[in-house]
Design an enzyme around this catalytic site. Structure first.
Site, PDB file in Angstrom:
ATOM      1  N   ASP A  12      46.072  41.985  39.499  1.00  0.00           N
ATOM      2  CA  ASP A  12      45.247  43.044  40.091  1.00  0.00           C
ATOM      3  C   ASP A  12      45.045  44.037  38.839  1.00  0.00           C
ATOM      4  O   ASP A  12      46.232  44.734  38.677  1.00  0.00           O
ATOM      5  CB  ASP A  12      46.031  43.724  41.146  1.00  0.00           C
ATOM      6  CG  ASP A  12      45.264  44.781  41.901  1.00  0.00           C
ATOM      7  OD1 ASP A  12      43.863  45.045  41.648  1.00  0.00           O
ATOM      8  OD2 ASP A  12      45.790  45.563  42.588  1.00  0.00           O
ATOM      9  N   GLY A  13      44.291  44.363  38.018  1.00  0.00           N
ATOM     10  CA  GLY A  13      43.911  45.056  36.899  1.00  0.00           C
ATOM     11  C   GLY A  13      43.396  46.321  37.538  1.00  0.00           C
ATOM     12  O   GLY A  13      43.018  46.711  38.464  1.00  0.00           O
ATOM     13  N   THR A  14      43.200  46.966  36.289  1.00  0.00           N
ATOM     14  CA  THR A  14      42.481  48.320  36.447  1.00  0.00           C
ATOM     15  C   THR A  14      40.944  48.369  36.969  1.00  0.00           C
ATOM     16  O   THR A  14      40.751  49.014  37.753  1.00  0.00           O
ATOM     17  CB  THR A  14      42.380  48.897  34.967  1.00  0.00           C
ATOM     18  OG1 THR A  14      43.139  48.432  33.940  1.00  0.00           O
ATOM     19  CG2 THR A  14      42.587  50.350  35.052  1.00  0.00           C
ATOM     20  N   CYS A  15      40.365  47.229  36.466  1.00  0.00           N
ATOM     21  CA  CYS A  15      38.855  47.087  36.718  1.00  0.00           C
ATOM     22  C   CYS A  15      38.406  46.298  37.941  1.00  0.00           C
ATOM     23  O   CYS A  15      37.756  46.499  38.802  1.00  0.00           O
ATOM     24  CB  CYS A  15      37.941  46.843  35.791  1.00  0.00           C
ATOM     25  SG  CYS A  15      38.723  47.420  33.920  1.00  0.00           S
ATOM     26  N   SER A  17      40.136  42.959  40.709  1.00  0.00           N
ATOM     27  CA  SER A  17      41.326  42.102  41.154  1.00  0.00           C
ATOM     28  C   SER A  17      40.982  40.371  40.811  1.00  0.00           C
ATOM     29  O   SER A  17      39.505  40.265  40.942  1.00  0.00           O
ATOM     30  CB  SER A  17      41.541  41.829  42.718  1.00  0.00           C
ATOM     31  OG  SER A  17      41.795  43.380  42.883  1.00  0.00           O
ATOM     32  N   VAL A  18      41.792  39.752  40.417  1.00  0.00           N
ATOM     33  CA  VAL A  18      41.374  38.332  40.067  1.00  0.00           C
ATOM     34  C   VAL A  18      41.893  37.340  41.177  1.00  0.00           C
ATOM     35  O   VAL A  18      43.239  37.425  41.480  1.00  0.00           O
ATOM     36  CB  VAL A  18      41.640  38.179  38.574  1.00  0.00           C
ATOM     37  CG1 VAL A  18      41.387  36.717  38.151  1.00  0.00           C
ATOM     38  CG2 VAL A  18      41.231  39.025  37.626  1.00  0.00           C
ATOM     39  N   ASP A 125      41.847  45.401  23.700  1.00  0.00           N
ATOM     40  CA  ASP A 125      42.950  45.552  24.596  1.00  0.00           C
ATOM     41  C   ASP A 125      43.715  44.166  24.583  1.00  0.00           C
ATOM     42  O   ASP A 125      43.886  43.556  25.706  1.00  0.00           O
ATOM     43  CB  ASP A 125      42.419  45.668  25.857  1.00  0.00           C
ATOM     44  CG  ASP A 125      43.689  46.160  26.968  1.00  0.00           C
ATOM     45  OD1 ASP A 125      44.684  46.624  26.538  1.00  0.00           O
ATOM     46  OD2 ASP A 125      43.400  46.057  28.246  1.00  0.00           O
TER      47      ASP A 125
END
Ligand SMILES: Nc1ncnc2c1ncn2[C@@H]1O[C@H](COP(=O)(O)OP(=O)(O)OP(=O)(O)O)[C@@H](O)[C@H]1O
Length: 435
Positions: A12-15, A17-18, A125
């Protein structure tokens, strides 16, 4: 999106969810990244940096974007699925990586990065979570912050992960270059040896302080213009001396230490490019001689067979790579009871010449690993890379003390390489030199 059945959440990243998902039409396992914000027009989607960069980049060490789906104002990226990220691998591994494994991982990442930089993008990043691994292959992922090299500064919207953030970014330079990726590579390379972040700052100021604790204070004359050096004023920097990197990364060869030192240069212009880093001697090590052999004959017991070193030109092949390997292997022991051990696996070939005259003491075994290049030019690594992880295991090791500068409180700081246990390495490869 009915074609995809979600199996589990991966991140669950900043941009976004995977998710791990199954393509019901092809039975292929994929990674689906569902973006958090809504997208009302296709143009908005096509303008995303992740889309712009990934559509143009096609390389074995860059994660493949297979498809983009927009449905009900929601945007989904369908990526090839990768089993682990590098952070998970380091967290779960029981034993340190061998230098051959690190070389293999790093050479792949640098090849992907060199391709990216060549094609006019920098990542911005890079961190272990964004390097994805399946079997022996590592790929760069998460292009959400990728920038075109030709895009115009100022870059004001940049929020990369602090621990891997280059000093020029911390010092709020508004125009930076692909060299920020090279800094991150240096920090990741150090971490691959120790499994501890080398600069684990707790805030931007602490980040700078942690860097100073390792590199020492910068030579102000070499810092590029436009940096906000007032940020250093938050702590007393005049007394911070650099540490010896070999002390905090004891399992790294001198070549690795030199490469980390170059990559983690205060001055971005002093950092090698990805192409140049690939030419560094760290990636061209063909011969390991363990530490005791640096001076073997002074302390050698009388009955020990002394190896004769001879140059066998017929060991050289005709292929360009063979020539290179031949040169690094040119000095070969010729004791009578030499044992030759061939380890041949599908993807890797490593020949170890064991000089039995030295076998009475395990730390004096002479080993000549012969890395061979695979089709992609990578030095293959043992195929068990991703299969031998033991969940939640810890590596404990002795503490290394580092002088802390006066005038700065460190009580609440996150432990790092300098004040937290280091990976204990008992292998004879702790120090090495090359003939
Ligand atoms: N192709 C993939 N295969 C398997 N796992 C993936 C894949 N892509 C991403 N992941 C997992 O999901 C996590 C988050 O992915 P990603 O970094 O792309 O999302 P993000 O929202 O941009 O995160 P960040 O906050 O780091 O910017 C990754 O660290 C990784 O573990």
């Amino acid at each position: 999106m009915e074609r995809y059945k979600v199996i589990k959440e991966l991140g669950d990243g900043t941009c976004g969810s995977v998710y791990k998902a199954l393509n019901l039409e092809t039975n292929e396992i994929v990674a689906v990244k569902k973006m958090k914000r809504k997208f009302y027009f296709w143009e908005e989607c096509m303008n995303l940096r992740e889309v712009k960069s990934l559509r143009k980049l096609n390389h074995p060490n860059i994660v493949k974007l297979k498809e983009i789906v927009r449905e009900n104002h929601e945007l989904f990226f369908i990526f090839e699925y990768m089993e682990y990220n590098l952070y998970q691998i380091m967290r779960d591994r029981q034993s340190p990586f061998s230098e051959a494994e690190i070389r293999n991982l790093m050479s792949q990442v640098l090849q992907g990065l060199a391709y990216m930089h060549r094609n006019g993008y920098f990542h911005r990043d890079l961190k272990p979570e964004n390097l994805l691994v399946t079997d022996d292959t590592i790929k760069i992922a998460d292009f959400g912050l990728a920038r075109e090299v030709t895009s115009r500064p100022p870059y004001t919207d940049y929020v990369s992960t602090r621990w891997y953030r280059a000093p020029e970014v911390l010092l709020q330079s508004s125009s930076y270059t692909p060299a920020i990726d090279m800094w991150a590579i240096g920090a990741i390379l150090a971490e691959l040896f120790t499994f501890c972040p080398i600069f684990p700052g707790e805030s931007e100021t602490d980040q700078l302080y942690k860097i100073c604790c390792v590199l020492g204070t910068p030579d102000w004359t070499t810092l590029p213009e436009g940096m906000n050096v007032s940020r250093f004023a938050n702590f007393s920097i005049s007394e911070i001396m650099p540490v010896n990197l070999s002390d905090i990364i004891p399992n790294a060869s001198l070549e690795a230490i030199d490469l980390i030192t170059q990559l983690c240069s205060w001055d971005p212009l002093k950092r090698p490019t990805a192409e140049q880093a690939l030419q560094h001697p760290f990636f061209h090590v063909g011969m390991w001689v363990p530490y005791p052999l640096q001076d073997p004959f002074q302390s050698k017991p009388n009955d020990m067979v002394e190896p004769k070193l001879e140059l066998n030109l017929w060991d050289f092949g005709t292929e360009p790579d063979d020539c290179f390997l031949g040169l690094t292997l040119a000095v070969k022991p010729s004791v009578s009871d030499i044992e030759m051990v061939h380890q041949v696996s599908q993807n890797s070939r490593e020949e170890l010449l064991l000089c039995s005259g030295f076998q009475e003491r395990s730390d004096q075994t002479v080993m000549w690993p012969i890395p061979s290049l695979n089709q992609t030019g990578n030095v293959p690594v043992k195929s068990s890379l991703s299969s031998s992880y033991i969940v939640n295991s810890q590596i404990s090791c002795p503490t290394i003390g580092v002088p802390q500068s006066a005038g700065f409180t460190i009580s609440s700081m996150q432990p790092n390489l300098l004040d937290r246990p280091l990976v204990a390495v008992s292998s004879p490869f702790q120090q090495s030199h090359y003939l």
